[in-house]
Design a protein around this motif. Structure first.
Motif, short mmCIF file in Angstrom:
data_model
loop_
_atom_site.label_atom_id
_atom_site.label_comp_id
_atom_site.label_asym_id
_atom_site.label_seq_id
_atom_site.Cartn_x
_atom_site.Cartn_y
_atom_site.Cartn_z
N LEU A 29 34.53 -27.06 7.56
CA LEU A 29 35.65 -27.96 7.24
C LEU A 29 35.23 -28.96 6.16
CD1 LEU A 29 37.32 -28.80 10.67
CD2 LEU A 29 38.44 -27.78 8.68
N SER A 30 34.01 -29.47 6.26
CA SER A 30 33.49 -30.40 5.27
C SER A 30 33.39 -29.73 3.90
CB SER A 30 32.12 -30.92 5.71
OG SER A 30 31.55 -31.76 4.72
N ASP A 31 32.97 -28.47 3.87
CA ASP A 31 32.92 -27.74 2.59
C ASP A 31 34.32 -27.59 2.00
OD1 ASP A 31 30.19 -27.45 2.67
OD2 ASP A 31 30.22 -25.43 3.52
N PHE A 32 35.29 -27.28 2.85
CA PHE A 32 36.67 -27.18 2.35
C PHE A 32 37.14 -28.50 1.76
CE2 PHE A 32 41.22 -27.82 3.10
CZ PHE A 32 41.73 -26.83 2.28
N ASN A 33 36.78 -29.60 2.39
CA ASN A 33 37.22 -30.92 1.93
C ASN A 33 36.56 -31.36 0.62
OD1 ASN A 33 39.21 -31.65 3.80
ND2 ASN A 33 37.67 -32.19 5.33
N LYS A 34 35.60 -30.60 0.15
CA LYS A 34 35.02 -30.87 -1.16
C LYS A 34 35.90 -30.34 -2.29
CE LYS A 34 30.27 -30.42 0.57
NZ LYS A 34 29.04 -29.57 0.54
N THR A 35 36.89 -29.54 -1.95
CA THR A 35 37.75 -28.95 -2.96
C THR A 35 38.87 -29.92 -3.34
OG1 THR A 35 39.35 -27.97 -1.41
CG2 THR A 35 37.32 -26.74 -1.83
#
Length: 331
Positions: A29-35
């Motif tokens: 989820l944290s990786d997605f929020n980097k987008t």
């Protein structure tokens, strides 16, 4: 007739007793929020904001963490009908559960990643069967199993093929009065999706990794699609549904008997959820992002059908690249 969703928030709850699973969901989820997208601004369902909750614990702990209990007016519905001597009061109360729930109550559904014939004697399925016992007594979990198997017999002749989902509702008076599923979580349905025909190993080594990404992604997408279709029936037809389902509870797919690596499972589930509910994406872009994540050669379709898509054709490999790389655009 079209109904408006009677809620201001839709929840997807990812729950597991394994802390590593929960931490890995949060990582992706944290990786997605980097987008350029984010879980707080871009994810919605039926034009309602979506909240993704990760819960490390059991159903009782979930009930303490998130308020999902049924509305008081429904909890005491039977008592009002049985004890009231006022004709005016009785006439003001909907006379059936269907009428009452359609007006007043959103509900929860819990996913059972089970087997093709509905046996629920172990693991998460056993806990789910105990939770849904219509007597409120967990030792009567076989009542839940029988209801699931009867539904499979009626609709699928006793065998539901893997990765196909089936929404099973519990509609009896005793269920609404006594079950922990209802009284703790407002849950009146199980969304059954077999991840295997019988308990067995799905993952045997690195050569299976891409297939496992595809299997978990497609299973998650099927769960979301089945719930989407059920709610559309409620909103647009007002048929066959007691209520609008505003909470979906999911556990990890295939990491027990199936031995699917935790990182593969979590990454595939988060990717499916964040593509499915991303309202910033055009329909065609959602389709292409699915194929891109699954390492399919979508460029053939784009070229052949002259598809107008905003998806970058930069390569993506789910085996190596983090989720934020899926949305990477080269400047």
């Amino acid at each position: 007739m079209t109904f408006s969703p009677p809620t201001t928030k839709i929840r997807i709850i990812l729950m597991d007793l394994n802390k590593t699973v929960c931490d890995t969901w949060l990582k992706h989820l944290s990786d997605f929020n980097k987008t350029k997208f984010s879980t707080t601004k871009n994810l919605s369902w039926f034009d309602i904001p979506l909240e993704i909750i990760v819960h490390n614990g059991d159903f009782d702990q979930l009930a303490s963490k998130v308020n999902l209990k049924p509305k008081p007016s429904f909890q005491h519905y039977n008592e009002k009908l049985m004890t009231s001597t006022s004709a005016a009061l009785v006439s003001s109360i909907p006379q059936t559960y269907e009428q009452h729930m359609k007006v007043n109550q959103c509900t929860t559904t819990i996913v059972s990643p089970g087997n093709s014939i509905g046996y629920m004697g172990g693991g998460f399925d056993k806990a789910l069967a105990e939770l849904f016992s219509p007597t409120g007594n967990p030792t009567n979990w076989k009542d839940t199993e029988l209801a699931v198997q009867s539904n499979l017999l009626d609709g699928y002749k006793g065998y539901l093929t893997p990765t196909n989902a089936n929404l099973i509702e519990f509609k009896t008076d005793s269920f609404f009065q006594n079950s922990k599923a209802w009284n703790l979580l407002s849950a009146n349905s199980i969304l059954h999706i077999p991840t295997m025909r019988v308990p067995r190993r799905l993952y045997h080594g690195p050569e299976d990794t891409l297939d496992m990404y595809r299997f978990v992604f497609d299973s998650t997408w099927e769960v979301l699609s089945t719930l989407n279709k059920a709610n559309l029936t409620t909103l647009h037809l007002g048929l066959n549904r007691y209520s609008f389902i505003d909470t979906l509870v999911l556990t990890g797919f295939g990491t027990g008997y199936g031995k699917i690596p935790i990182d593969v499972m979590c990454k595939a589930m988060i990717s499916a959820i964040t593509i499915f509910t991303n309202h910033s994406l055009k329909r065609v872009d959602k389709s292409i992002y699915c194929l891109k994540f699954l390492k399919e050669d979508y460029k053939k379709l784009v070229k052949q059908d002259e598809i107008n898509t905003d998806v970058s054709q930069e390569p993506f490999d789910p085996l190596e690249d983090p989720i934020d790389q899926l949305y990477f655009t080269k400047h």
